[in-house]
Design a protein around this motif. Structure first.
Motif, PDB file in Angstrom:
ATOM      1  N   ASN A   1       0.197  26.319  12.015  1.00 47.54           N
ATOM      2  CA  ASN A   1       1.523  25.825  12.408  1.00 47.54           C
ATOM      3  C   ASN A   1       2.646  26.381  11.533  1.00 47.54           C
ATOM      4  N   ILE A   2       2.286  27.119  10.496  1.00 49.55           N
ATOM      5  CA  ILE A   2       3.280  27.721   9.597  1.00 49.55           C
ATOM      6  C   ILE A   2       2.936  29.201   9.418  1.00 49.55           C
ATOM      7  N   VAL A   3       3.953  30.047   9.416  1.00 47.67           N
ATOM      8  CA  VAL A   3       3.748  31.483   9.194  1.00 47.67           C
ATOM      9  C   VAL A   3       4.612  31.947   8.029  1.00 47.67           C
ATOM     10  N   VAL A   4       4.005  32.776   7.173  1.00 48.97           N
ATOM     11  CA  VAL A   4       4.754  33.506   6.150  1.00 48.97           C
ATOM     12  C   VAL A   4       4.639  34.989   6.490  1.00 48.97           C
ATOM     13  N   VAL A   5       5.777  35.643   6.732  1.00 50.43           N
ATOM     14  CA  VAL A   5       5.786  37.080   6.994  1.00 50.43           C
ATOM     15  C   VAL A   5       6.193  37.787   5.707  1.00 50.43           C
ATOM     16  N   ASN A   6       5.264  38.557   5.161  1.00 52.54           N
ATOM     17  CA  ASN A   6       5.525  39.324   3.942  1.00 52.54           C
ATOM     18  C   ASN A   6       5.942  40.730   4.371  1.00 52.54           C
ATOM     19  N   THR A   7       7.224  41.036   4.245  1.00 50.53           N
ATOM     20  CA  THR A   7       7.826  42.211   4.889  1.00 50.53           C
ATOM     21  C   THR A   7       7.838  43.443   3.995  1.00 50.53           C
ATOM     22  N   CYS A   8       8.014  44.592   4.650  1.00 49.16           N
ATOM     23  CA  CYS A   8       8.199  45.876   3.974  1.00 49.16           C
ATOM     24  C   CYS A   8       9.607  46.382   4.273  1.00 49.16           C
ATOM     25  N   GLY A   9      10.261  46.954   3.277  1.00 43.33           N
ATOM     26  CA  GLY A   9      11.607  47.491   3.487  1.00 43.33           C
ATOM     27  C   GLY A   9      11.727  48.919   3.020  1.00 43.33           C
ATOM     28  N   PHE A  10      10.605  49.646   3.032  1.00 47.07           N
ATOM     29  CA  PHE A  10      10.529  50.960   2.397  1.00 47.07           C
ATOM     30  C   PHE A  10      11.268  52.039   3.187  1.00 47.07           C
ATOM     31  N   ILE A  11      10.916  52.218   4.455  1.00 44.60           N
ATOM     32  CA  ILE A  11      11.553  53.237   5.288  1.00 44.60           C
ATOM     33  C   ILE A  11      11.888  52.618   6.642  1.00 44.60           C
TER      34      ILE A  11
ATOM     35  N   LYS B   1      10.927  52.950   9.790  1.00 44.16           N
ATOM     36  CA  LYS B   1       9.862  52.470  10.681  1.00 44.16           C
ATOM     37  C   LYS B   1       9.260  51.172  10.167  1.00 44.16           C
ATOM     38  N   ALA B   2       9.105  51.077   8.842  1.00 42.12           N
ATOM     39  CA  ALA B   2       8.545  49.865   8.242  1.00 42.12           C
ATOM     40  C   ALA B   2       9.504  48.690   8.410  1.00 42.12           C
ATOM     41  N   LYS B   3      10.798  48.964   8.251  1.00 43.19           N
ATOM     42  CA  LYS B   3      11.796  47.896   8.427  1.00 43.19           C
ATOM     43  C   LYS B   3      11.799  47.402   9.868  1.00 43.19           C
ATOM     44  N   GLU B   4      11.715  48.347  10.803  1.00 47.15           N
ATOM     45  CA  GLU B   4      11.688  47.980  12.227  1.00 47.15           C
ATOM     46  C   GLU B   4      10.463  47.116  12.548  1.00 47.15           C
ATOM     47  N   GLU B   5       9.309  47.509  12.008  1.00 51.89           N
ATOM     48  CA  GLU B   5       8.096  46.719  12.251  1.00 51.89           C
ATOM     49  C   GLU B   5       8.237  45.314  11.676  1.00 51.89           C
ATOM     50  N   SER B   6       8.820  45.205  10.492  1.00 51.31           N
ATOM     51  CA  SER B   6       9.002  43.892   9.866  1.00 51.31           C
ATOM     52  C   SER B   6       9.916  43.002  10.706  1.00 51.31           C
ATOM     53  N   ILE B   7      11.028  43.571  11.168  1.00 51.91           N
ATOM     54  CA  ILE B   7      11.985  42.790  11.970  1.00 51.91           C
ATOM     55  C   ILE B   7      11.358  42.358  13.287  1.00 51.91           C
ATOM     56  N   ASN B   8      10.626  43.270  13.927  1.00 50.58           N
ATOM     57  CA  ASN B   8       9.968  42.914  15.197  1.00 50.58           C
ATOM     58  C   ASN B   8       8.933  41.811  14.990  1.00 50.58           C
ATOM     59  N   THR B   9       8.226  41.856  13.870  1.00 48.34           N
ATOM     60  CA  THR B   9       7.223  40.819  13.588  1.00 48.34           C
ATOM     61  C   THR B   9       7.887  39.469  13.386  1.00 48.34           C
ATOM     62  N   ILE B  10       9.009  39.444  12.674  1.00 49.94           N
ATOM     63  CA  ILE B  10       9.735  38.175  12.490  1.00 49.94           C
ATOM     64  C   ILE B  10      10.183  37.627  13.838  1.00 49.94           C
ATOM     65  N   PHE B  11      10.755  38.491  14.685  1.00 43.20           N
ATOM     66  CA  PHE B  11      11.192  38.041  16.014  1.00 43.20           C
ATOM     67  C   PHE B  11      10.021  37.484  16.831  1.00 43.20           C
ATOM     68  N   ASP B  12       8.859  38.136  16.734  1.00 40.58           N
ATOM     69  CA  ASP B  12       7.672  37.649  17.456  1.00 40.58           C
ATOM     70  C   ASP B  12       7.308  36.239  16.999  1.00 40.58           C
ATOM     71  N   GLN B  13       7.377  35.998  15.703  1.00 38.89           N
ATOM     72  CA  GLN B  13       7.023  34.675  15.178  1.00 38.89           C
ATOM     73  C   GLN B  13       8.075  33.623  15.560  1.00 38.89           C
ATOM     74  N   LEU B  14       9.333  34.037  15.591  1.00 39.02           N
ATOM     75  CA  LEU B  14      10.389  33.100  16.009  1.00 39.02           C
ATOM     76  C   LEU B  14      10.246  32.740  17.479  1.00 39.02           C
ATOM     77  N   GLU B  15       9.771  33.681  18.281  1.00 40.82           N
ATOM     78  CA  GLU B  15       9.524  33.382  19.694  1.00 40.82           C
ATOM     79  C   GLU B  15       8.425  32.334  19.832  1.00 40.82           C
ATOM     80  N   LEU B  16       7.373  32.453  19.021  1.00 41.43           N
ATOM     81  CA  LEU B  16       6.318  31.431  19.023  1.00 41.43           C
ATOM     82  C   LEU B  16       6.875  30.074  18.591  1.00 41.43           C
ATOM     83  N   LYS B  17       7.780  30.088  17.631  1.00 40.82           N
ATOM     84  CA  LYS B  17       8.401  28.831  17.182  1.00 40.82           C
ATOM     85  C   LYS B  17       9.240  28.214  18.306  1.00 40.82           C
ATOM     86  N   ARG B  18       9.994  29.070  19.008  1.00 41.13           N
ATOM     87  CA  ARG B  18      10.826  28.557  20.116  1.00 41.13           C
ATOM     88  C   ARG B  18       9.974  27.941  21.213  1.00 41.13           C
ATOM     89  N   ARG B  19       8.746  28.486  21.370  1.00 45.19           N
ATOM     90  CA  ARG B  19       7.842  27.970  22.407  1.00 45.19           C
ATOM     91  C   ARG B  19       7.028  26.779  21.917  1.00 45.19           C
TER      92      ARG B  19
END
Length: 435
Positions: free
Chosen positions: A49-59, A61-79
């Protein structure tokens, strides 16, 4: 922590980016578990019921993947599938203010050094006595050992110091204790990681002490392989090679990112070394440790890079025949000194250049693998997949390097060592029979 559900909390940790992030996630897991909080890594069951997203901010593509993962988890929260979404790691450290405005639904943001603050959100205190205790997310037989945090280098393309701070070494006694704890859990191979291995000890011992650390770790009973990642070539302490020769359980393997081979590019990247000095170092390393596996990482498309620079890099690869090579397309990072330069090479051209370079390395890799046919190597068994076992030699690290397809009529234990006669060679893999 209290949440809207009546069930006991279960925390899922999603880790993006490098092995250093993975260790941070494992430390967080160990702290939560010690406080009787149920915690898992990369949970597929979705029963948390709780998620911790440990993100990468190196380059980028990595930043994009991190942001998309956060959005995916927020969508689960909204649902209604999640109660809380927390974000930590490098992206959070670097862009927290912007991200908070863009994603207000995230329950809390934490930087790379804010583990005690995060634990407060779970209504538990940081337990200093748990230093070195981790809930491993890797298979039981190998683990990463982070020997320092941060970096004092000033490479023009790199934002790591902005996210991880200045270099801080862990004391030798602490690292030995951590290694001993890992062995008790079944770990047979540790991979030493840091932003910069060769700087180890300068801050706390006033001199480079990686060789002394290696001597201490090599004495840990049950530790069969010790592997070195991320050594800086400038002022490389050759005593590391002496330690390698002293101990059978230090793999003849060195990961030394060079980034480029053109002097123009090396100067622009602020690497504090020339092509000529790198060539001399490579010859010395191979002379001192015959048979050593050299891995390097390169960057294609740095501002101002010319076709002549790329040709120099290809010639350098052909001259030195590295065993392993990885390559990144240049990412134009804010607040780095390279950001003041014009990012004048298109993304398409950056990727084409990277592909050209890897085609040169692919041929070298195949030739080097073909040289291994008919020889027998000690191989660690990593996993079983599609009815076949997969493992690695001492010359291969996890995920980034070659694998050995192991043919065996007998059942093999995951994490065990076997002698394998190599019968086939591919571009990046080997195949063989258990002797």
């Amino acid at each position: 922590m209290k949440s809207k559900t009546l069930k006991k909390d279960k925390v899922n940790i999603i880790t993006l980016g490098c092995s250093k992030n993975l260790v941070d996630s494992e430390v967080l897991s160990g702290q939560l578990q010690a406080s009787d909080i149920d915690v898992v890594h990369e949970n597929k069951k979705l029963d948390h019921n709780i998620v911790v997203v440990n993100t990468c901010g190196f380059i980028d593509k990595a930043k994009e993947e991190s942001i998309n993962t956060i959005f995916d988890q927020l969508e689960l929260k909204r649902r209604g599938k999640l109660d809380k979404v927390f974000v930590t790691g490098c992206l959070s450290e670097r862009y927290r203010a912007d991200l908070e405005a863009e994603m207000p639904e995230v329950d809390a943001w934490f930087g790379t050094m804010e583990l005690p603050l995060m634990l407060k959100k779970f209504e538990v205190d940081y337990k200093a006595e748990l230093i070195g205790e981790r809930l491993l997310s890797t298979p039981q037989h190998y683990a990463y050992l982070k020997i320092s945090e941060g970096c004092n280098r000033t490479c023009s393309f790199c934002a790591i110091p902005l996210m991880r701070g200045q270099h801080v070494s862990k004391p030798i006694e602490q690292l030995v204790a951590e290694a001993e704890g890992l062995v008790k859990k079944g770990v047979k191979e540790i991979m030493l990681i840091a932003q910069e291995l060769t700087y180890y000890g300068l801050d706390i011992y006033k001199k480079r002490e990686l060789p002394r650390l290696l001597d201490a770790l090599a004495a840990v009973k049950g530790l069969e392989w010790i592997r070195l990642h991320y050594a800086y070539p400038s002022k490389f302490p050759l005593e590391i090679l002496d330690a390698m020769n002293r101990h059978d359980n230090i793999c003849k393997y060195l990961d030394m990112p060079l980034q480029h081979a053109s002097n123009n590019m090396l100067k622009a990247m602020k690497r504090n070394i020339t092509r000529e000095a790198m060539s001399e170092l490579i010859h010395t390393i191979r002379e001192k440790v015959p048979g050593i596996c050299l891995r390097t990482t390169l960057i294609a498309g740095f501002p101002g890079e010319t076709e002549e620079d790329i040709q120099e890099l290809k010639d350098f690869l052909i001259e030195h025949r590295f065993d392993r090579v990885g390559i990144f397309s240049y990412s134009h990072e804010e607040n780095t000194s390279a950001h003041l330069l014009e990012d004048n090479i298109s993304q398409e051209d950056k990727e084409l250049r990277a592909q050209e370079i890897m085609e040169v390395q692919q041929e070298i890799s195949l030739e080097k693998n073909q040289e291994k046919v008919g020889k027998t190597f000690k191989v660690i068994v990593d996993r079983k997949e599609s009815g076949r076992y997969l493992g690695r030699t001492e010359f291969d690290s996890v995920e980034v390097d070659n694998e050995v397809i192991i043919n065996s009529k007998k059942k093999l234990e995951i994490g065990s060592f076997v002698n394998v006669l190599i019968t086939k060679a591919f571009d990046y893999d080997l195949e063989g029979e258990v002797m």
